[in-house]
Design a protein around this motif. Structure first.
Motif, PDB file in Angstrom:
ATOM      1  N   ILE A 302      -5.268  -0.226   1.180  1.00 55.05           N
ATOM      2  CA  ILE A 302      -5.711   0.175  -0.162  1.00 55.05           C
ATOM      3  C   ILE A 302      -7.207   0.453  -0.168  1.00 55.05           C
ATOM      4  O   ILE A 302      -7.674   1.469  -0.697  1.00 55.05           O
ATOM      5  N   THR A 399       4.566  -9.595  -3.683  1.00 57.54           N
ATOM      6  CA  THR A 399       5.282  -8.316  -3.605  1.00 57.54           C
ATOM      7  C   THR A 399       6.488  -8.452  -2.691  1.00 57.54           C
ATOM      8  O   THR A 399       6.550  -9.361  -1.856  1.00 57.54           O
ATOM      9  N   LEU A 407       4.366   2.806  -4.581  1.00 54.07           N
ATOM     10  CA  LEU A 407       3.947   2.976  -5.970  1.00 54.07           C
ATOM     11  C   LEU A 407       2.853   1.974  -6.321  1.00 54.07           C
ATOM     12  O   LEU A 407       1.868   2.320  -6.993  1.00 54.07           O
ATOM     13  N   THR A 408       2.997   0.735  -5.843  1.00 48.24           N
ATOM     14  CA  THR A 408       1.973  -0.285  -6.083  1.00 48.24           C
ATOM     15  C   THR A 408       0.662   0.097  -5.427  1.00 48.24           C
ATOM     16  O   THR A 408      -0.416  -0.007  -6.043  1.00 48.24           O
ATOM     17  N   SER A 410      -0.363   3.135  -4.549  1.00 50.24           N
ATOM     18  CA  SER A 410      -0.921   4.318  -5.218  1.00 50.24           C
ATOM     19  C   SER A 410      -1.593   3.944  -6.536  1.00 50.24           C
ATOM     20  O   SER A 410      -2.678   4.450  -6.861  1.00 50.24           O
ATOM     21  N   THR A 411      -0.964   3.048  -7.287  1.00 49.47           N
ATOM     22  CA  THR A 411      -1.543   2.617  -8.560  1.00 49.47           C
ATOM     23  C   THR A 411      -2.896   1.941  -8.351  1.00 49.47           C
ATOM     24  O   THR A 411      -3.859   2.205  -9.078  1.00 49.47           O
ATOM     25  N   GLN A 412      -2.964   1.066  -7.352  1.00 49.62           N
ATOM     26  CA  GLN A 412      -4.221   0.376  -7.063  1.00 49.62           C
ATOM     27  C   GLN A 412      -5.305   1.353  -6.623  1.00 49.62           C
ATOM     28  O   GLN A 412      -6.464   1.259  -7.065  1.00 49.62           O
ATOM     29  N   VAL A 414      -5.598   4.642  -7.266  1.00 55.47           N
ATOM     30  CA  VAL A 414      -6.033   5.489  -8.379  1.00 55.47           C
ATOM     31  C   VAL A 414      -6.903   4.706  -9.359  1.00 55.47           C
ATOM     32  O   VAL A 414      -7.940   5.188  -9.828  1.00 55.47           O
ATOM     33  N   THR A 415      -6.528   3.476  -9.642  1.00 56.26           N
ATOM     34  CA  THR A 415      -7.289   2.655 -10.596  1.00 56.26           C
ATOM     35  C   THR A 415      -8.715   2.431 -10.129  1.00 56.26           C
ATOM     36  O   THR A 415      -9.686   2.692 -10.860  1.00 56.26           O
ATOM     37  N   TYR A 416      -8.868   1.959  -8.892  1.00 56.79           N
ATOM     38  CA  TYR A 416     -10.214   1.658  -8.395  1.00 56.79           C
ATOM     39  C   TYR A 416     -10.998   2.919  -8.063  1.00 56.79           C
ATOM     40  O   TYR A 416     -12.236   2.922  -8.110  1.00 56.79           O
TER      41      TYR A 416
END
Length: 429
Positions: A302, A399, A407-408, A410-412, A414-416
């Motif tokens: 990540i 997890t 998906l988890t 990718s979400t992390q 994009v957020t950061y």
């Protein structure tokens, strides 16, 4: 009580355990080489019977001495590495000679400084993660040893059960260990050497110079361990998958041997249930013993993905920036390789769940042969266990290892990434 019903006399049990150890020997050797698993064979005396042999700990064994030296040396080396690299503190000694800015910046602006600092932090993650993993594996050495011993004993019991009933044994543990080791340790290791040689030769990365040979050897062992931890997860998942296949094979062969007037014996079903319970316990333990290394591996992926995306967006936004294709290609290849490794682990973990589902389907074919209420109840209990709580590889409450983990991730990312971009805009109006 169940072990007596397996029909394993003491001498046969020892022979079967010896065969199982022969199958798992390459895996145990690899665990020993890491320096955090001083696994030895021990004899447990029993009254009026031959002693039981199991995996355990022997403080006087050469394996233990090797593990103490490697673990303590690795811990010291990585602490000094963090001091040398990140803080430029050369106390208690200067083990590594390396520039603080590993990737030589092409431009000197605010974005370039941030990118360089982020890459420096990314490189410092390696010694930090190794320190954490070494500590956790040393602390959890006893549970890990019991876990390996449980796999060896289940293999031995399955083999002896099939031998007693003249059924086919479809377990290729040793061969698959070699395949997993070559694919997930050998291939990444040898494929990374040419890339490192090219980047060092072209001056893109300042080569790491060791102060002495023992430090270089310890660094080599710990770099090997990074690849081994992924291979370890694959090997353990493959082992429990083969156990499920073997239990399914036993059930299918039993059904084929039954006639229309035959019925299943209660003791048979109980033995199958016992095997199922032990294999599910091993599956749960896989997530526990590999939790920290795998969660840190996902965290590193990540973090590196955020750095890569931030670098690409910010550098290409500058019209005056001339892209360095070599570094971009190397960073892209590293990121893609990390994603491939994560995908391979997710697919392997899902294979365990799918194999148990096929075992559950095989049990349904025995419904017509369960004549007594006790057998029907035992079969129903087995089926409900697999239906109500399907097995999977879970890293605690954090997890579950499936393809949904992308998906988890990718979400992390994009957020950061949005946070970094907003910080850059606020800092440079």
């Amino acid at each position: 009580m169940i072990r007596k019903n397996l029909g394993i006399p003491s001498e046969n049990e020892r022979k079967s355990w010896g065969t199982a150890m022969h199958q798992f020997w390459p895996y145990i050797i690899m665990l020993r080489l890491t320096g955090t698993h001083p696994i030895s064979t021990t004899k447990i005396p029993k009254k009026n019977a031959l002693p039981t042999i199991s995996l355990g700990f022997n403080i006087l064994s050469p394996v233990t001495i090797y593990s103490i030296v490697v673990s303590s040396g690795s811990f010291y080396m990585f602490v000094v590495m963090i001091l040398n690299w990140a803080f430029q503190i050369y106390w208690p000694q200067k083990l590594f000679y390396m520039d603080a800015l590993i990737f030589k910046p092409i431009r000197q602006n605010s974005t370039g400084v941030i990118v360089t600092k982020l890459y420096l932090i990314s490189n410092c993650l390696f010694p930090f993660i190794r320190i954490v993993v070494i500590l956790i594996q040393v602390i959890n050495f006893i549970p890990i040893t019991y876990h390996v011993d449980a796999m060896v004993r289940l293999y031995a019991d399955l083999r002896q059960y099939c031998k007693n009933r003249d059924q086919i044994l479809k377990l290729n543990i040793r061969k698959n260990i070699f395949y997993n080791f070559l694919f997930f340790v050998g291939l990444p290791w040898f494929s990374s050497v040419p890339l490192m040689a090219v980047t060092v030769a072209t001056g893109r990365i300042t080569p790491l110079r060791f102060s002495n040979v023992p430090v270089a050897l310890v660094f080599f062992i710990q770099t090997f361990c990074c690849f081994w931890e992924d291979a370890d997860l694959h090997i353990q998942c493959d082992v429990v998958t083969q156990f499920y296949h073997q239990i399914e094979t036993i059930i299918v062969q039993t059904r084929q041997d039954l006639t229309s007037d035959s019925s299943i014996e209660l003791i048979q079903v109980r033995v199958w249930h016992h095997f199922l319970h032990r294999n599910r316990q091993i599956c749960r333990q896989i997530g526990k013993v590999t939790k920290i290394p795998q969660l840190l591996s996902i965290m590193t992926l990540i973090f590196n993905s955020i750095i890569y995306m931030y670098s690409v967006i910010e550098t290409f936004a500058l019209e005056s920036y001339t892209s360095d294709k070599d570094i971009l290609i190397a960073a892209t290849g590293s990121l893609v390789f990390g994603l491939i490794l994560l995908y391979a682990k997710a697919v392997r973990a899902e294979c365990v769940t799918k194999t148990e589902a096929r075992l559950n389907e095989a049990l349904f074919s025995l419904t017509n042969y369960a004549k007594s209420p006790e057998v029907q109840l035992e079969l129903k209990e087995m089926q409900s266990t697999m239906t109500e709580s399907p097995i999977g590889i879970s890293f605690g409450n954090y997890t579950k290892l499936t393809q949904g983990i992308f998906l988890t991730v990718s979400t992390q990312v994009v957020t950061y990434l949005i946070v970094l971009l907003q910080f850059e805009k606020a800092r440079c109006p």
